[in-house]
Design a protein around this motif. Structure first.
Motif, PDB file in Angstrom:
ATOM      1  N   GLY A 332       0.809  -1.217   0.000  1.00 17.86           N
ATOM      2  CA  GLY A 332       0.000   0.000   0.000  1.00 17.86           C
ATOM      3  C   GLY A 332       0.839   1.263   0.000  1.00 17.86           C
ATOM      4  O   GLY A 332       0.366   2.322  -0.421  1.00 17.86           O
ATOM      5  N   VAL A 333       2.071   1.154   0.460  1.00 17.96           N
ATOM      6  CA  VAL A 333       2.977   2.306   0.489  1.00 17.96           C
ATOM      7  C   VAL A 333       3.886   2.323  -0.741  1.00 17.96           C
ATOM      8  O   VAL A 333       4.084   3.363  -1.375  1.00 17.96           O
ATOM      9  CB  VAL A 333       3.828   2.285   1.779  1.00 17.96           C
ATOM     10  CG1 VAL A 333       4.821   3.450   1.788  1.00 17.96           C
ATOM     11  CG2 VAL A 333       2.946   2.319   3.019  1.00 17.96           C
ATOM     12  N   LEU A 334       4.449   1.161  -1.063  1.00 19.62           N
ATOM     13  CA  LEU A 334       5.468   1.079  -2.108  1.00 19.62           C
ATOM     14  C   LEU A 334       4.913   0.728  -3.481  1.00 19.62           C
ATOM     15  O   LEU A 334       5.557   1.011  -4.501  1.00 19.62           O
ATOM     16  CB  LEU A 334       6.516   0.019  -1.727  1.00 19.62           C
ATOM     17  CG  LEU A 334       7.247   0.201  -0.410  1.00 19.62           C
ATOM     18  CD1 LEU A 334       8.076  -1.046  -0.100  1.00 19.62           C
ATOM     19  CD2 LEU A 334       8.138   1.432  -0.462  1.00 19.62           C
ATOM     20  N   GLY A 335       3.769   0.072  -3.496  1.00 15.41           N
ATOM     21  CA  GLY A 335       3.248  -0.495  -4.725  1.00 15.41           C
ATOM     22  C   GLY A 335       3.697  -1.941  -4.868  1.00 15.41           C
ATOM     23  O   GLY A 335       4.793  -2.309  -4.428  1.00 15.41           O
ATOM     24  N   VAL A 336       2.870  -2.760  -5.485  1.00 19.75           N
ATOM     25  CA  VAL A 336       3.164  -4.190  -5.597  1.00 19.75           C
ATOM     26  C   VAL A 336       4.411  -4.430  -6.442  1.00 19.75           C
ATOM     27  O   VAL A 336       5.246  -5.281  -6.109  1.00 19.75           O
ATOM     28  CB  VAL A 336       1.952  -4.943  -6.193  1.00 19.75           C
ATOM     29  CG1 VAL A 336       2.323  -6.391  -6.504  1.00 19.75           C
ATOM     30  CG2 VAL A 336       0.776  -4.906  -5.225  1.00 19.75           C
ATOM     31  N   GLU A 337       4.583  -3.696  -7.528  1.00 17.79           N
ATOM     32  CA  GLU A 337       5.706  -3.964  -8.430  1.00 17.79           C
ATOM     33  C   GLU A 337       7.045  -3.709  -7.751  1.00 17.79           C
ATOM     34  O   GLU A 337       8.003  -4.470  -7.940  1.00 17.79           O
ATOM     35  CB  GLU A 337       5.568  -3.138  -9.708  1.00 17.79           C
ATOM     36  CG  GLU A 337       4.445  -3.600 -10.611  1.00 17.79           C
ATOM     37  CD  GLU A 337       4.509  -5.102 -10.881  1.00 17.79           C
ATOM     38  OE1 GLU A 337       5.587  -5.595 -11.252  1.00 17.79           O
ATOM     39  OE2 GLU A 337       3.475  -5.777 -10.711  1.00 17.79           O
ATOM     40  N   ALA A 341       9.894  -6.566  -7.073  1.00 19.03           N
ATOM     41  CA  ALA A 341      11.238  -6.406  -7.627  1.00 19.03           C
ATOM     42  C   ALA A 341      12.319  -6.672  -6.586  1.00 19.03           C
ATOM     43  O   ALA A 341      13.453  -7.019  -6.945  1.00 19.03           O
ATOM     44  CB  ALA A 341      11.398  -5.003  -8.204  1.00 19.03           C
ATOM     45  N   ALA A 342      11.996  -6.528  -5.312  1.00 16.31           N
ATOM     46  CA  ALA A 342      12.990  -6.720  -4.260  1.00 16.31           C
ATOM     47  C   ALA A 342      13.326  -8.190  -4.028  1.00 16.31           C
ATOM     48  O   ALA A 342      14.351  -8.506  -3.425  1.00 16.31           O
ATOM     49  CB  ALA A 342      12.488  -6.101  -2.952  1.00 16.31           C
ATOM     50  N   VAL A 361       2.773 -15.688  -4.901  1.00 18.96           N
ATOM     51  CA  VAL A 361       2.778 -15.339  -6.319  1.00 18.96           C
ATOM     52  C   VAL A 361       2.597 -13.833  -6.489  1.00 18.96           C
ATOM     53  O   VAL A 361       3.327 -13.181  -7.255  1.00 18.96           O
ATOM     54  CB  VAL A 361       1.678 -16.108  -7.071  1.00 18.96           C
ATOM     55  CG1 VAL A 361       1.598 -15.654  -8.513  1.00 18.96           C
ATOM     56  CG2 VAL A 361       1.934 -17.613  -6.997  1.00 18.96           C
ATOM     57  N   GLU A 362       1.637 -13.261  -5.774  1.00 24.56           N
ATOM     58  CA  GLU A 362       1.328 -11.832  -5.941  1.00 24.56           C
ATOM     59  C   GLU A 362       2.527 -10.956  -5.618  1.00 24.56           C
ATOM     60  O   GLU A 362       2.815  -9.992  -6.343  1.00 24.56           O
ATOM     61  CB  GLU A 362       0.159 -11.446  -5.034  1.00 24.56           C
ATOM     62  CG  GLU A 362      -0.231  -9.976  -5.140  1.00 24.56           C
ATOM     63  CD  GLU A 362      -1.417  -9.610  -4.277  1.00 24.56           C
ATOM     64  OE1 GLU A 362      -1.866  -8.447  -4.359  1.00 24.56           O
ATOM     65  OE2 GLU A 362      -1.900 -10.483  -3.507  1.00 24.56           O
ATOM     66  N   TYR A 363       3.252 -11.293  -4.541  1.00 26.56           N
ATOM     67  CA  TYR A 363       4.340 -10.425  -4.098  1.00 26.56           C
ATOM     68  C   TYR A 363       5.719 -10.911  -4.540  1.00 26.56           C
ATOM     69  O   TYR A 363       6.731 -10.343  -4.132  1.00 26.56           O
ATOM     70  CB  TYR A 363       4.293 -10.278  -2.575  1.00 26.56           C
ATOM     71  CG  TYR A 363       3.006  -9.667  -2.087  1.00 26.56           C
ATOM     72  CD1 TYR A 363       2.615  -8.392  -2.503  1.00 26.56           C
ATOM     73  CD2 TYR A 363       2.150 -10.367  -1.236  1.00 26.56           C
ATOM     74  CE1 TYR A 363       1.425  -7.826  -2.082  1.00 26.56           C
ATOM     75  CE2 TYR A 363       0.964  -9.810  -0.802  1.00 26.56           C
ATOM     76  CZ  TYR A 363       0.602  -8.541  -1.231  1.00 26.56           C
ATOM     77  OH  TYR A 363      -0.579  -7.984  -0.818  1.00 26.56           O
TER      78      TYR A 363
END
Length: 543
Positions: A332-337, A341-342, A361-363
């Motif tokens: 919610g702060v950084l965005g899912v993408e 990527a991390a 899978v989502e994250y």
């Protein structure tokens, strides 16, 4: 000045892109050429493989190196089958030790004992002649302690997890562990680390992911180990498990702020956090969650602020649910993408269901898993069946389901929780107690090789991020192992690991596993079966 080129020829290479390849040329730490013997270019040196198999070397994605070395060289209790066995082992080990020695042992597992009574503190005192005794259970999430050790940590009686019997869990265990492990001198620690890394190299392991942290090791232990990385030994990639400690992880030389950052405990100690109570514990007992979703969120935000990979130890479904709720908060702060990527990690991920797998899978979460857990404790008759009931036991460690939807798997041992045994881990994934969760040999092997490299941030440890890792192709890092394969090589180019007789397949499959002849990391030999470790030519045979 370039290093001498070395041609390995006359073998079998696991190279799906060129399945007929029998030779490879190593130059300046890379695979410079790969193909058939007859087409091989000239080289400064030649190593005859004599039919041996060459594969990418293994990566063990979760280890505790110092503990492993202490267990290998010290008091190994994995063979104990009763309280009497433990006490006899302690008495024999301590005979002749100085009166002020601290006795460290590891590996007992009462879940398989006919009589599950464990020794109490007073019995350990008598067996050890009054010395301080610390005996970690196989999971390393609980331990048996002598009266003398408890007396050395007076505050332990007020800590959660304390029991006057001397079997400690949770915070109480962390307190006594710190004192016990603090007795290890720098000389002893260095020796233990070298023993463990040497064992890893002898098993075809080119790199290990060390999971340290303030509750499981020490900063001194962690940095001393990192200093040994690649110095004639496997490379070490360190993870420091301190909450919102991304800056400190970087300062210590870690590649990630995670590993054993505990969201819960372990099934063996009944401290893994479950949504449904334990079948054999206190009524209503669901274990313990050590983190809140808000703490998980804040840790991930801290990792983003310092551009550090994060991760968590989470075994039970309730703990994994808390971790995923924290991921949702961070997204919610950084965005899912940005979160994906991390390449953040979760260690163990044993008790899962579809909703939790969907969260991975989502994250884009990497699942660092240990197939030997199923082999040693899964199925319908072992420890998980007692702790969880047969249904949940067979649903545990769902490697097949996670692989099937694209979750990145990175296999390891959690040594000394289970031994360093990469081919045994591959076989355990292939022979999972639940047929629905079994992997192919190729998929399991990839999780224990390429998966381990994918689980580490690109460029970590000074690696060239442009070099492929975990594969045998021209231009890739020359990191591989040479194997004798007593059971032969299958049609897919990997060793035969399971019997053709269906009735004997499983955890006790008698099929002999491959034996490592040589381990090479970026062109340098770190293990050779003949013990010389040079590249002056000669042979690395398959016999």
């Amino acid at each position: 000045m370039t290093n001498p080129s070395i041609l390995y020829r006359g073998g079998r290479l696991f190279c799906p892109a060129d399945p007929r390849a029998t030779a490879l040329l190593v130059r300046d730490g890379r695979i410079d050429w790969l193909g058939g013997d007859g087409d091989a270019p000239s080289a400064d040196r030649v190593v005859e493989l004599d039919g041996a198999l060459v594969t990418p070397a293994f990566v063990d994605a979760h280890v505790h190196v110092t503990d492993t070395g202490l267990a290998l060289a010290g008091l190994d209790l994995s063979g104990a089958r009763s309280a009497a066995d433990v006490l006899a082992a302690v008495a024999g080990f301590t005979a002749g030790l100085p009166a002020d020695a601290v006795v460290l042992g590891h590996g007992w597992d009462e879940s398989a004992w006919p009589d599950r009574r464990v020794p109490v503190a007073a019995e350990l005192d008598r067996a050890a002649g009054g010395r301080r005794v610390y005996l970690s259970q196989a999971s390393i999430h609980s331990a048996l302690c002598s009266v003398a050790l408890l007396a050395a940590v007076p505050e332990v009686v007020r800590a959660p997890g304390y029991d006057a019997s001397g079997w400690l869990r949770r915070d109480a265990h962390h307190l006594v562990r710190a004192v016990a492990m603090g007795s290890v001198t720098p000389v002893q620690r260095r020796a233990a680390q070298r023993v463990a890394l040497g064992r890893a190299a002898s098993l075809g392991i080119a790199a290990v992911h060390e999971c340290g942290g303030p509750e499981i090791s020490s900063e001194e232990d962690f940095t001393a180990l990192l200093a040994l990385s690649g110095a004639g030994a496997p490379e070490v990639y360190g993870y420091w498990g301190e909450l919102t400690g991304a800056r400190r992880a970087r300062e210590l030389g870690a590649v990630g702020a995670g590993g054993d950052l505990f969201a819960d405990g372990a099934l063996g100690a009944r401290t893994a956090h479950l949504s449904v109570p334990y079948a054999d514990g206190e009524p209503g007992g669901c274990g313990h969650g050590y983190l809140t979703a808000e703490q998980v969120r804040d840790h991930l935000l801290d990792c983003a602020a310092h551009d550090v990979q994060g991760g968590f130890h989470a075994i039970g479904d309730a703990a994994i649910g808390t971790v995923l709720a924290g991921f949702a908060g961070a997204a919610g702060v950084l965005g899912v993408e940005r979160l994906r990527a991390a390449g953040h990690r979760v260690e163990h991920a044993e008790i899962m269901e579809k909703r939790l797998i969907a969260g991975f899978v989502e994250y884009g979460i990497v699942a660092s898993m240990q197939p030997a857990f199923d082999r040693l404790w899964g199925g319908d008759r072992q420890m998980y069946a007692s702790r969880l009931g047969v249904g949940r036991s067979l649903e545990s460690n769902p490697m097949g389901a996670m692989h099937g939807v694209g979750v990145t798997l990175a296999f390891g041992s959690d040594s000394p929780v289970t031994p360093l045994d990469p081919w045994g881990s591959v076989r355990a994934a292939v022979a999972h107690f639940n047929p629905a969760q079994r992997l192919s040999v190729r998929a399991a092997f990839a999780a224990h090789t390429r998966g381990g490299w994918r689980a580490v941030p690109a460029g970590a440890g000074g690696r060239d991020p442009r070099l492929p890792e975990g594969v045998l192709v021209p231009g890739a890092a020359a990191t591989f192992a040479v194997w004798s394969t007593p059971a032969g090589v299958g049609d897919g180019g990997l060793p035969v690991l399971v019997s053709e007789v269906a009735e004997v397949r499983g955890p006790d499959d008698p099929t002999p596993l491959p034996v490592c002849r040589r381990t090479v990391v970026r062109g340098s030999v770190i293990y050779d079966v003949d013990g010389d470790g040079d590249d002056e030519g000669g042979a690395v045979g398959a016999s």
